[in-house]
Write an enzyme that holds these catalytic residues in place. Structure first.
Site, PDB file in Angstrom:
ATOM      1  N   LYS A  70      11.960  -2.013  15.159  1.00  0.00           N
ATOM      2  CA  LYS A  70      11.750  -3.412  14.764  1.00  0.00           C
ATOM      3  C   LYS A  70      12.946  -4.267  15.190  1.00  0.00           C
ATOM      4  O   LYS A  70      12.792  -5.313  15.777  1.00  0.00           O
ATOM      5  CB  LYS A  70      11.536  -3.475  13.241  1.00  0.00           C
ATOM      6  CG  LYS A  70      11.341  -4.868  12.715  1.00  0.00           C
ATOM      7  CD  LYS A  70      11.037  -4.865  11.225  1.00  0.00           C
ATOM      8  CE  LYS A  70      11.086  -6.288  10.687  1.00  0.00           C
ATOM      9  NZ  LYS A  70      10.839  -6.371   9.260  1.00  0.00           N
ATOM     10  N   GLU A  87      20.407   5.308  16.041  1.00  0.00           N
ATOM     11  CA  GLU A  87      19.729   6.561  16.428  1.00  0.00           C
ATOM     12  C   GLU A  87      18.759   6.305  17.577  1.00  0.00           C
ATOM     13  O   GLU A  87      18.746   7.023  18.586  1.00  0.00           O
ATOM     14  CB  GLU A  87      18.943   7.143  15.235  1.00  0.00           C
ATOM     15  CG  GLU A  87      19.791   7.649  14.098  1.00  0.00           C
ATOM     16  CD  GLU A  87      20.037   6.610  13.015  1.00  0.00           C
ATOM     17  OE1 GLU A  87      20.031   5.392  13.339  1.00  0.00           O
ATOM     18  OE2 GLU A  87      20.246   7.002  11.859  1.00  0.00           O
ATOM     19  N   GLY A 117       9.434  -2.484   8.082  1.00  0.00           N
ATOM     20  CA  GLY A 117       9.445  -1.268   8.895  1.00  0.00           C
ATOM     21  C   GLY A 117       8.534  -0.178   8.348  1.00  0.00           C
ATOM     22  O   GLY A 117       7.737   0.429   9.073  1.00  0.00           O
ATOM     23  N   ARG A 118       8.615   0.082   7.044  1.00  0.00           N
ATOM     24  CA  ARG A 118       7.832   1.195   6.477  1.00  0.00           C
ATOM     25  C   ARG A 118       6.369   0.834   6.258  1.00  0.00           C
ATOM     26  O   ARG A 118       5.588   1.648   5.783  1.00  0.00           O
ATOM     27  CB  ARG A 118       8.487   1.671   5.179  1.00  0.00           C
ATOM     28  CG  ARG A 118       8.737   0.586   4.149  1.00  0.00           C
ATOM     29  CD  ARG A 118       9.673   1.082   3.051  1.00  0.00           C
ATOM     30  NE  ARG A 118      10.066   0.028   2.122  1.00  0.00           N
ATOM     31  CZ  ARG A 118      11.090  -0.793   2.313  1.00  0.00           C
ATOM     32  NH1 ARG A 118      11.820  -0.689   3.411  1.00  0.00           N
ATOM     33  NH2 ARG A 118      11.411  -1.714   1.414  1.00  0.00           N
ATOM     34  N   GLU A 129      12.244   4.009  -0.450  1.00  0.00           N
ATOM     35  CA  GLU A 129      12.953   2.862   0.132  1.00  0.00           C
ATOM     36  C   GLU A 129      12.450   1.562  -0.497  1.00  0.00           C
ATOM     37  O   GLU A 129      13.176   0.580  -0.597  1.00  0.00           O
ATOM     38  CB  GLU A 129      12.774   2.839   1.664  1.00  0.00           C
ATOM     39  CG  GLU A 129      13.777   1.938   2.375  1.00  0.00           C
ATOM     40  CD  GLU A 129      13.821   2.158   3.887  1.00  0.00           C
ATOM     41  OE1 GLU A 129      14.732   2.838   4.383  1.00  0.00           O
ATOM     42  OE2 GLU A 129      12.940   1.629   4.580  1.00  0.00           O
ATOM     43  N   HIS A 151       3.631  29.240  -2.640  1.00  0.00           N
ATOM     44  CA  HIS A 151       4.451  30.436  -2.416  1.00  0.00           C
ATOM     45  C   HIS A 151       5.923  30.074  -2.264  1.00  0.00           C
ATOM     46  O   HIS A 151       6.709  30.863  -1.750  1.00  0.00           O
ATOM     47  CB  HIS A 151       3.935  31.183  -1.186  1.00  0.00           C
ATOM     48  CG  HIS A 151       2.507  31.594  -1.359  1.00  0.00           C
ATOM     49  ND1 HIS A 151       2.149  32.787  -1.944  1.00  0.00           N
ATOM     50  CD2 HIS A 151       1.350  30.934  -1.097  1.00  0.00           C
ATOM     51  CE1 HIS A 151       0.825  32.869  -2.003  1.00  0.00           C
ATOM     52  NE2 HIS A 151       0.317  31.746  -1.496  1.00  0.00           N
ATOM     53  N   LYS A 205      25.336   3.038   6.879  1.00  0.00           N
ATOM     54  CA  LYS A 205      25.307   2.658   8.306  1.00  0.00           C
ATOM     55  C   LYS A 205      26.657   2.070   8.714  1.00  0.00           C
ATOM     56  O   LYS A 205      27.206   2.396   9.770  1.00  0.00           O
ATOM     57  CB  LYS A 205      24.231   1.589   8.549  1.00  0.00           C
ATOM     58  CG  LYS A 205      22.817   2.096   8.641  1.00  0.00           C
ATOM     59  CD  LYS A 205      21.904   0.954   9.093  1.00  0.00           C
ATOM     60  CE  LYS A 205      20.441   1.262   8.829  1.00  0.00           C
ATOM     61  NZ  LYS A 205      19.555   0.135   9.056  1.00  0.00           N
TER      62      LYS A 205
END
Ligand code: F6P
Length: 527
Positions: free
Chosen positions: A189, A195, A247-248, A333, A364, A493
């Site tokens: 965005k 990253e 963003g999410r 978030e 399990h 950040k």
């Protein structure tokens, strides 16, 4: 209003769920809701009619309906960033006007959708065999989750998702790709995320190192067209979206391009239709029949009411294995905040810790703790009546049997008397019987919900994702927080940026705390 919830929680904490079923033979019906293709069953919780009324009063006091309408009509409800919140416009396929600052955003949304279709179709028909989506957080988790969820519908090139700045991620992905036939999507965005930009540069260098031109091999998905252009991606290969798409919440628009390439524009639009149908349900259904509202109220009951700080998301569908990670960002978030809209400190828990794995694998691994651990963990089961492998129907029957068995076991438990009888049958007696029996007791009365769907199609996945988005919104409204900012990710950040030169040895570390200095020293010694 929290006092009423606390009082209800005190009354309801030890209420027997089985007792509620005994008292009301129609409980399964009365404490479940259907909407579109989904059934949400919350009957295996301690919620009774009075508790539900209390929870409904919370929703009313928080003015959920008015706030929902404000969101959908383009008000700037994300007021710490001064933005509207309109991801719903991305799935508004009918194009009814949606105004932001008096301007209808729909012509541009539909134009971008048409451009996405053109790009996706071109790539699906090209010689590209692999598409690598480079993005992180909301620019990765949604399409990565849905690509796997909808793999039976994938008939385009293979898609890969590179997110981590750890070189292992891109190196392992590119090892299997042919540079001539690989397309990169840089999904960000902001187009500044460290990253993503680091991975994008590495991808570009990889092509160059193989003597392959980068031309036509990069697409950008971003709100920052200028930065994409500066990076060298031509405007016809940039698909943009506005700052009112968080963003999410962004997989419905350009960020979903990899998914559209994989499943095709028609199936992608079916996904959008599912989301749009859930929006309509959210708008039209009365609060007591409103699935997102009920999901939210169950969440509030368990977390802010009973104090169960985590919730497990347990899809009995291997293809939903990325859903818990997706929901972690969506929920944590959005609602992992302890300051209310007005700047005051929240008087209750912030949003829950969300975690999970698909069944039956989780059984399990961590179900031991869910059944016998000291903490109660509300479980959210999810399953489809039908799978995608009709020839292997017996697998699916077993899957469903396990899903239903777990919620029943959590509710029913096993008493000491029952455990003693089992040990007696095994031939034990005396102290040893007693000791062994105690290990085999299940406290039971542990709450769970179950979301059922007929089959995990693109449309149904759209319904589920929009359902969870609105659930998060309603929980946020009741908490009085802004679910649409994410200031809590900033400090880390900033510090990572300032630590970069210290890690590479280009700046002294003596201003840092003792632990950080020692850890930097370790890295220096061994790198
Ligand atoms: O982690 C913070 C965050 O801003 C998320 O909200 C977002 O989804 C992610 O980083 C990626 O951001 P972008 O799409 O701008 O690269």
């Amino acid at each position: 209003m929290w006092d009423d919830l606390k009082a209800a929680a005190e009354q309801g904490r030890d209420r027997s769920i089985l007792g509620l079923f005994d008292a009301d033979p129609n409980r399964a019906e009365g404490f479940s809701v259907t909407a579109l293709d989904l059934l949400f069953d919350y009957s295996k919780t301690q919620i009774d009619a009075a508790t539900r009324d209390t929870l409904m009063s919370l929703a009313k006091a928080a003015e959920v309906e008015a706030k929902r309408d404000a969101m959908l009509s383009g008000s700037k409800i994300n007021d710490t960033e001064g933005r509207a919140v309109l991801h719903t416009a991305l799935r508004n396929l009918d194009g009814d006007a949606v105004l932001v600052d008096g301007q209808d955003v729909m012509p541009s949304v539909l134009d971008t959708l048409a451009r996405m279709e053109a790009v996706a179709t071109e790539i699906r028909e090209s010689a590209f065999t692999d598409v690598v989506n480079i993005g992180i957080g909301g620019s990765d988790l949604g399409p990565a989750m849905a690509y796997l969820a909808l793999s039976p519908y994938c008939d385009g090139p293979r898609c890969h998702f590179v997110s981590n700045v750890d070189a292992a991620d891109i190196a392992d992905t590119l090892r299997g790709c042919d540079p001539e036939r690989t397309l990169f999507i840089v999904a960000s965005k902001t187009f500044t995320t460290i990253e993503t930009m680091t991975n994008a540069r590495t991808a570009r260098a990889w092509l160059q190192d193989h003597g392959v031109s980068t031309e036509g091999r990069f697409v950008a998905l971003s709100s920052n067209a200028g930065a994409a252009a500066e990076w060298g991606i031509p405007s016809e290969r940039v698909l943009g979206f506005e700052d009112w798409v968080g963003g999410r919440y962004s997989m419905w628009g350009p960020i979903g391009l990899s998914l559209m390439i994989a499943i095709g524009p028609d199936a992608f639009k079916a996904f959008l239709r599912g989301g749009q149908a859930m929006d309509r349900h959210f708008c039209a259904a009365a609060l007591h029949d409103n699935m997102p509202v009920l999901l939210a109220l169950v969440g509030i009951w368990h977390n802010q009411g009973l104090g169960h700080a985590t919730r497990a998301v347990l899809p009995y569908d291997n293809r939903l294995s990325r859903l818990p990670a997706y929901l972690q960002q969506l929920e944590m978030e959005s609602n992992g905040k302890s300051v209310a809209m007005d700047g005051t400190t929240l008087l209750v828990n912030s949003g829950p810790v969300v975690w999970g794995e698909p069944g039956t694998n989780g059984q399990h691994a961590f179900y031991q703790l869910i059944h016998q651990g000291a903490r109660v963990i509300p479980c959210e089961f999810m399953a489809a009546a039908e799978g995608h492998e009709p020839d292997l129907r017996h697998h699916h029957d077993l899957l469903i049997a396990n899903c239903l068995a777990q919620s029943e076991a959590l509710m029913r438990g096993r008493s000491l008397e029952e455990a003693r009888a089992i040990m007696e049958q095994k031939g034990l007696s005396g102290d040893e019987l007693e000791r062994q029996a105690r290990h085999r007791v299940f406290p039971g009365n542990r709450p769970s919900t179950t979301l059922m769907m007929p089959k995990l199609t693109p449309e149904v996945l759209g319904q589920i994702i929009a359902l969870y988005e609105h659930r998060v919104f309603v929980e946020g409204v009741i908490l009085g927080i802004n679910s649409f900012d994410q200031w809590g990710v900033e400090l880390g950040k900033e510090l990572a940026t300032s630590l970069g030169p210290l890690v590479s040895g280009d700046a002294p570390a003596d201003e840092k705390d003792g632990s950080t200095q020692a850890l930097l020293g370790y890295v220096k010694r061994y790198s």
